[in-house]
Design a protein around this motif. Structure first.
Motif, PDB file in Angstrom:
ATOM      1  N   MET A 175      -9.476   4.617  -1.333  1.00 44.28           N
ATOM      2  CA  MET A 175      -8.218   3.862  -1.268  1.00 44.28           C
ATOM      3  C   MET A 175      -8.480   2.427  -0.822  1.00 44.28           C
ATOM      4  O   MET A 175      -7.929   1.474  -1.390  1.00 44.28           O
ATOM      5  N   ILE A 197      -2.084   6.166  -3.327  1.00 47.91           N
ATOM      6  CA  ILE A 197      -2.642   5.633  -2.081  1.00 47.91           C
ATOM      7  C   ILE A 197      -1.601   5.757  -0.968  1.00 47.91           C
ATOM      8  O   ILE A 197      -1.907   6.190   0.147  1.00 47.91           O
ATOM      9  N   THR A 198      -0.357   5.400  -1.285  1.00 55.89           N
ATOM     10  CA  THR A 198       0.724   5.509  -0.300  1.00 55.89           C
ATOM     11  C   THR A 198       0.900   6.959   0.150  1.00 55.89           C
ATOM     12  O   THR A 198       1.034   7.254   1.337  1.00 55.89           O
ATOM     13  N   ALA A 201      -2.169   8.045   2.329  1.00 50.91           N
ATOM     14  CA  ALA A 201      -2.627   7.080   3.336  1.00 50.91           C
ATOM     15  C   ALA A 201      -3.148   7.745   4.612  1.00 50.91           C
ATOM     16  O   ALA A 201      -4.161   7.320   5.179  1.00 50.91           O
ATOM     17  N   LEU A 232      -2.656  -3.274   1.745  1.00 51.93           N
ATOM     18  CA  LEU A 232      -2.853  -2.323   2.848  1.00 51.93           C
ATOM     19  C   LEU A 232      -1.533  -2.062   3.563  1.00 51.93           C
ATOM     20  O   LEU A 232      -1.225  -0.930   3.947  1.00 51.93           O
ATOM     21  N   THR A 235       1.032   0.007   1.279  1.00 50.95           N
ATOM     22  CA  THR A 235       0.681   1.415   1.101  1.00 50.95           C
ATOM     23  C   THR A 235       0.707   2.208   2.404  1.00 50.95           C
ATOM     24  O   THR A 235       0.531   3.425   2.388  1.00 50.95           O
ATOM     25  N   LEU A 237      -1.494   1.922   4.816  1.00 45.90           N
ATOM     26  CA  LEU A 237      -2.828   2.036   5.409  1.00 45.90           C
ATOM     27  C   LEU A 237      -2.986   1.123   6.624  1.00 45.90           C
ATOM     28  O   LEU A 237      -3.611   1.494   7.623  1.00 45.90           O
TER      29      LEU A 237
END
Length: 475
Positions: A175, A197-198, A201, A232, A235, A237
């Protein structure tokens, strides 16, 4: 973009001929795969490393290649991973046997089995990194592109070869790599992959701080890191990795008073500093320079919004971030802390009349890092008011000139008082005591305030007067 159907002419480096010969002698298939091929097609300067996949033993192939090279370079063998590496001229070449992988949910370390080229391409993180060029005599230079990586390169798209949920859940570091590639290459992450990715996470929590930092550093070293940090953030992260940063994403209004969004301001500062430094630690300082503002934010009717002491607290927070992410706890950390703690000093100077005394203190406290500090503070000017912008920069020019003048005249950068503690002890027949520190501090302050020049005799005469006041000399 390179548009040749056959890339044989591009594989002109002698090493590829040697690998082809070694493959033939061992009767195994070999391919150059991944970043080298991607960057070759994009006409980018490729990294000084090349990945070779062998349908067979990568270790055996590496040893054979070394044997065929004139200087027979040393082969580093990593039996646990089934890989080997050698250096040819200024390039590192890694050999691995083609493999297929399966993962346990709790770990990013796969269960590995021998596989085909297709199996190996299936396990790649993105379609643009699954491109492979044959190093086999019968079809040397032929491109294998099972996931339309060429189309993705043409359309500037980052997407996974297989289901993104599987790709990212299996190895969550991918990711961060996807966001880093998007930032480095100026590509967009395909919508399904971005949503995945979201969704995944939280899986980033199984990745070590060292691996996360490696990707963050690469994002910070791009021309415009805000692109990566906004991805970042979008998403989720960033909230897991650097919650101190996302805590700045707030704007409050009380009685008509608002403050700026310090998260977006921070990203602007990071972008602003990039044209002036490639030092990743100065870029880290830009990223963390305002992290103390969220916990120190206060409102009162007289002053409006205040962030008193945010630099000092930010320095402490920076240390905790370095510890948590396993960043280096050495001079690099101390440098970032120093920049964060001092980040407002030149700004305050630039708003007021620039006195020699204030500049001397700035130079003394910043030492060899004063230029870096000035660079950071100039990047910190994000006002959209052209008159204010010009005024700040003009004042910073005055500060810079003052720094040069004061340094040439007073030489206070990292200076030590002209009179040592040992000399004070001998002169006044003292044992180690607080009086020695008091005298040394008084001399230092007198020099910084401009009361005396940074010279031995002036310091000596001043010390005698101070010693009389302290009762160390009877008159």
């Amino acid at each position: 973009m390179t548009t040749l159907n056959n890339y044989k002419s591009a594989l002109h480096n002698k090493i590829f001929e040697v690998i082809a010969q070694a493959s033939q002698e061992l009767n195994i298939k070999s391919y150059v795969i991944g970043g080298f091929v991607r960057d070759l097609i994009l006409n980018r300067d490729f990294k000084k490393d090349i990945d070779i996949v062998a349908v067979g033993s990568g270790i055996e192939l590496a040893l054979k290649v070394s044997e065929l090279l004139p200087k027979k370079p040393k082969v580093q063998v990593f039996k646990t991973y089934g890989t080997a590496m050698l250096r040819f001229e200024d390039t590192e070449i890694e050999f691995v046997g083609a493999r297929k992988e399966s993962y346990h949910f709790e770990s990013r370390n796969p269960v590995v089995e021998n596989g085909t080229l297709e199996d190996d391409q299936n396990r790649r993180d993105f379609s643009i990194n699954a491109l492979a060029l044959s190093l086999n005599r019968e079809n040397f230079g032929e491109l294998s592109d099972p996931f339309d990586g060429l189309v993705a390169l043409e359309n500037k798209i980052i997407k996974t070869p297989l289901d993104p949920d599987i790709t990212f859940s299996d190895d969550p570091l991918r990711m961060l790599r996807g966001i880093r590639f998007a930032n480095q290459l100026g590509f967009e992450i395909e919508e399904n992959s971005l949503q995945s990715i979201t969704k995944n996470a939280a899986r980033i929590k199984i990745i070590s701080g060292e691996r996360i930092v490696d990707e963050l550093n690469k994002i910070l070293l791009t021309d415009k890191p805000s692109i990566g940090f906004l991805l970042l953030f979008k998403t989720g992260l960033l909230d897991i990795i650097l919650p101190e940063l996302t805590a700045l994403n707030q704007v409050e209004e009380i009685e008509g008073h608002t403050h700026k969004n310090n998260f977006y301001h921070t990203l602007e500062v990071v972008d602003n500093i990039c044209p002036y430094t490639d030092d990743v630690w100065l870029r880290w300082a830009a990223l963390l320079h305002d992290i103390g503002k969220a916990p120190t934010k206060r409102f009162n009717k007289k002053q409006g919004w205040t962030f008193h002491g945010h630099e000092f607290l930010g320095g402490k927070m920076a240390k905790k971030i370095f510890e948590r992410l396993h960043l280096p706890l050495n001079q690099k950390m101390k440098f970032v802390q120093k920049m964060v703690v001092m980040s407002s000093r030149p700004i305050v100077l630039s708003q007021d009349t620039v006195t020699d005394s204030a500049v001397r203190r700035l130079v003394f406290d910043a030492g060899e890092d004063v230029e870096n500090l000035m660079t950071l503070c100039e990047a910190d000017i994000t006002t959209k008011n052209p008159n204010k912008f010009k005024k700040y920069h003009n004042n910073f020019e005055i500060v810079r000139k003052k720094i040069v003048e004061v340094e040439e005249r007073d030489q206070v950068r990292n200076f030590q008082p002209p009179i040592s503690g040992e000399e004070i002890m001998e002169l006044f027949n003292l044992k180690p005591s607080k009086e020695i520190g008091t005298l040394k501090e008084a001399i230092k302050e007198a020099i910084l305030e401009g009361e005396i020049p940074n010279e031995y005799q002036a310091a000596y005469d001043f010390m005698l007067k101070k010693a009389i006041k302290l009762g160390l000399i009877k008159v």
